[in-house]
Design a protein around this motif. Structure first.
Motif, PDB file in Angstrom:
ATOM      1  N   GLY A   1       0.831  -1.225   0.026  1.00  0.00           N
ATOM      2  CA  GLY A   1       0.050   0.088   0.109  1.00  0.00           C
ATOM      3  C   GLY A   1       0.730   1.196  -0.100  1.00  0.00           C
ATOM      4  O   GLY A   1       2.117   1.156   0.054  1.00  0.00           O
TER       5      GLY A   1
ATOM      6  N   ASN B   1      -0.008   5.876   1.430  1.00  0.00           N
ATOM      7  CA  ASN B   1      -1.118   6.820   1.455  1.00  0.00           C
ATOM      8  C   ASN B   1      -1.397   7.362   0.375  1.00  0.00           C
ATOM      9  O   ASN B   1      -0.842   7.340  -0.714  1.00  0.00           O
ATOM     10  CB  ASN B   1      -0.671   7.894   2.636  1.00  0.00           C
TER      11      ASN B   1
ATOM     12  N   PHE C   1       0.009  -0.867  -6.078  1.00  0.00           N
ATOM     13  CA  PHE C   1      -0.355  -0.558  -4.818  1.00  0.00           C
ATOM     14  C   PHE C   1      -1.856  -1.357  -4.788  1.00  0.00           C
ATOM     15  O   PHE C   1      -2.622  -0.849  -5.896  1.00  0.00           O
ATOM     16  CB  PHE C   1      -0.547   0.679  -4.146  1.00  0.00           C
TER      17      PHE C   1
ATOM     18  N   SER D   1      -3.602  -1.371  -1.842  1.00  0.00           N
ATOM     19  CA  SER D   1      -4.264  -0.533  -0.746  1.00  0.00           C
ATOM     20  C   SER D   1      -3.859   0.921  -0.380  1.00  0.00           C
ATOM     21  O   SER D   1      -3.040   1.306  -0.840  1.00  0.00           O
ATOM     22  CB  SER D   1      -3.765  -1.208   0.542  1.00  0.00           C
TER      23      SER D   1
ATOM     24  N   THR E   1      -4.069   4.304   1.892  1.00  0.00           N
ATOM     25  CA  THR E   1      -4.408   4.813   3.338  1.00  0.00           C
ATOM     26  C   THR E   1      -5.161   6.189   2.885  1.00  0.00           C
ATOM     27  O   THR E   1      -4.351   7.146   2.477  1.00  0.00           O
ATOM     28  CB  THR E   1      -3.205   4.964   4.178  1.00  0.00           C
TER      29      THR E   1
ATOM     30  N   HIS F   1       1.171  -5.012  10.446  1.00  0.00           N
ATOM     31  CA  HIS F   1       0.936  -4.166   9.190  1.00  0.00           C
ATOM     32  C   HIS F   1       2.190  -3.199   9.340  1.00  0.00           C
ATOM     33  O   HIS F   1       2.006  -2.352  10.344  1.00  0.00           O
ATOM     34  CB  HIS F   1      -0.283  -3.565   9.198  1.00  0.00           C
TER      35      HIS F   1
ATOM     36  N   SER G   1       2.826  -0.213   8.552  1.00  0.00           N
ATOM     37  CA  SER G   1       2.025   0.743   8.120  1.00  0.00           C
ATOM     38  C   SER G   1       2.244   2.129   7.482  1.00  0.00           C
ATOM     39  O   SER G   1       1.248   2.728   6.804  1.00  0.00           O
ATOM     40  CB  SER G   1       0.615   1.059   9.112  1.00  0.00           C
ATOM     41  N   GLU G   2       3.474   2.521   7.913  1.00  0.00           N
ATOM     42  CA  GLU G   2       3.974   3.671   7.393  1.00  0.00           C
ATOM     43  C   GLU G   2       5.407   3.552   7.433  1.00  0.00           C
ATOM     44  O   GLU G   2       6.075   3.289   8.318  1.00  0.00           O
ATOM     45  CB  GLU G   2       3.783   4.867   8.234  1.00  0.00           C
TER      46      GLU G   2
ATOM     47  N   THR H   1       3.116  -0.524   3.742  1.00  0.00           N
ATOM     48  CA  THR H   1       2.565   0.773   3.205  1.00  0.00           C
ATOM     49  C   THR H   1       3.531   1.795   3.252  1.00  0.00           C
ATOM     50  O   THR H   1       3.989   2.222   4.233  1.00  0.00           O
ATOM     51  CB  THR H   1       1.447   1.210   4.021  1.00  0.00           C
TER      52      THR H   1
END
Length: 513
Positions: free
Chosen positions: A93, A95, A119, A121, A123, A383, A385-386, A423
């Motif tokens: 993913g 953002n 990607f 996904s 965010t 995840h 996530s960032e 991500t």
């Protein structure tokens, strides 16, 4: 199954898949990993040595692949079967904070094309401060100042109050149209700079309570107990709690399961084992403001009450340490449903990436494995996530350093058993928040691909995709081992008719039901 002819001996359902774009360019012929890796020092390769690479390869095969056995009742032995992976189980993913904000229609088009090709996904920003700039006026729907036309005319986009904070409705619809997983970030966060609206205090704290609180310095207020603060400002304390609950309820009522996953609480480990105690109505957050007592526990409890059960409720933090893991375990012990544990990794400082290239012990394989071992104690999918990986210089050398670091870290993260997704944070240069590096994107500000883009594309759309042609054996079967995801199978039946089926090869636990 079509005519009941294809017997799949694997039948686990896949969710959150992305369409693999067969038209995606295979990569920049001017960049390849073998050449770029020479830019790193010997000290770097001592950390990322052959034994480490073998372990990564072994673990990728062990955790990211699965065996399949297909039986074709309507085909003769020796029939040719085409097996093509069309989506990944694993989340890749980024953002999508700059949706329609890049200044030209062409840049915006290139930006959007990444979602559904590289990607699977996206965010989506739901930061309370800019999502609800005025009380009771949440910005779900697009207004004129969210349109591409508006942003194309803006001379200084960073000066706009909603830069990187687009209205979410158009993005949710865009994601659904592309088969992309829309992901909400974040419902609750204590940070007053980016999340906590000023109007909470301005509107809901009565004048007499403001006067009482004003008698204390920030430091003095921080030393008061929850009971003492409650006695000073009972109306405000109650109002803040109601506002937190209302925000959760509104998002759940509006989207239902249309947004299938949320960071319910962001970066709250800083307040764990601090002043937030279950049962307290207020806390002196270490963010320097007043929040509902044990707001993490409260928000998860409310989210579980109001969101559909098929919506993933996740926690997210940069801590990656025992304190964060203990917080998650504590929440689980309290009966809170947490589906995914979010982790962050930001190499914001360009010097950090120069140090990585020089072989200093920053995000080495051992460091990553140790972090993941600690977080895996919670027994939840993780995840990443960032992530931020900065090009230390905006030139060929700096961009190649960024690409090699990204290539190796993605391989390492992909090999971790409990990892369910990665991500990338800011995918366009100079489009981060103030203070974040300007060269941490996969693309230049003009949406021109950098080596790091081709590095990820090489992994995600080439090395980690299974496609093959095989022939049925004497039992009319084809066995293979492939990356987990969704597949299309085509073959010619005895009747001469060509058949096609889609099936899912194993599902990694990503919190989706």
């Amino acid at each position: 199954m079509k005519n009941g002819k294809l017997l799949l001996l694997i039948c686990i359902v896949l969710t959150g898949v992305r369409p693999v774009n067969s038209q995606t360019k295979p990569g920049d012929p001017s960049w390849n990993y073998a050449s770029a890796k020479k830019i790193m020092t010997d000290a770097y390769w001592q950390l990322w040595n052959a034994d480490v690479q073998k372990k990564i390869d072994k673990d990728i095969d062990l955790y990211r692949k699965s065996d399949a056995s297909l039986s074709f009742a309507d085909a003769a032995p020796g029939t040719e079967v085409r097996i093509e992976q069309i989506s990944h189980d694993f989340i890749f993913g980024a953002n999508i904070f700059n949706y329609d904000q890049l200044g030209t229609t062409e840049r915006n088009r290139r930006y959007k094309e990444l979602f559904g090709t590289l990607f699977n996904s996206a965010t989506i920003p739901f930061y309370w401060k800019k999502f609800e700039m005025e009380p009771n006026r949440p910005r779900f729907k697009q207004e004129y100042w969210d349109t591409e036309q508006y942003w194309n005319a803006v001379k200084k986009p960073k000066d706009e109050p909603h830069w990187r904070r687009p209205a979410p409705d158009p993005i949710v619809e865009f994601c659904i149209s592309r088969g992309i997983r829309p992901y909400g970030h974040t419902i609750a966060w204590g940070n007053p700079k980016w999340q906590h609206p000023e109007w909470l205090y301005e509107q809901f704290c009565p004048k007499n309570e403001k006067e009482k609180l004003a008698k204390f310095t920030k430091e003095e207020l921080g030393k008061l107990t929850a009971k003492e603060i409650s006695a000073l400002a009972p109306e405000y304390v109650a109002a803040v709690g109601r506002a937190f609950d209302k925000r959760v309820e509104e998002l759940a009522a509006y989207y239902g399961d249309k947004v299938p996953g949320w960071d319910v609480v962001n970066e709250s480990a800083v307040d764990f084992h601090g002043n937030a105690v279950t049962g307290d109505v207020i806390t002196n957050s270490r963010y320097g403001n007043l929040l509902p007592g044990d707001y993490t526990n409260r928000t998860f409890r409310k989210a579980n009450e109001v969101f559909p059960k098929n919506v993933s409720l996740n926690i997210n933090d940069y801590a990656n340490n025992q304190n964060y893991t203990d917080q998650v375990k504590d929440l689980l012990a309290k009966g809170r449903r947490i589906d995914i544990m979010g982790s962050q990794m930001h190499l914001f400082n360009p010097q950090q990436c120069l140090d990585v290239a020089a072989g200093k012990e920053i995000e080495t394989p051992e460091i990553v494995w140790d972090k993941m071992k600690i977080m895996s104690q919670a027994k939840l999918p993780i995840h990443l996530s960032e992530i931020t990986i900065t090009a230390p210089d905006d030139n060929e050398k700096g961009r190649n350093i960024q690409a090699v670091i990204a290539y190796n870290l993605y391989r390492l993260w992909f090999s971790v058993e409990s990892m369910m997704g990665i991500t990338w944070w800011n995918i366009v240069d100079d489009c981060g928040a103030p203070g974040e590096p300007t060269t941490s994107g996969l693309f230049t500000r003009n949406m021109e691909p950098k080596p790091s883009f081709f590095a990820l594309q090489k992994l995600i759309n080439q090395e980690w995709v299974t496609s093959l042609t095989a022939k049925t054996d004497q039992n009319n079967k084809v066995d293979f081992r492939g990356f987990k995801g969704k597949y299309r199978v085509t073959w010619k039946a005895r009747s001469g008719e060509y058949r096609e089926e889609v099936f899912s090869l194993n599902k990694h636990g990503d919190g989706f039901k």
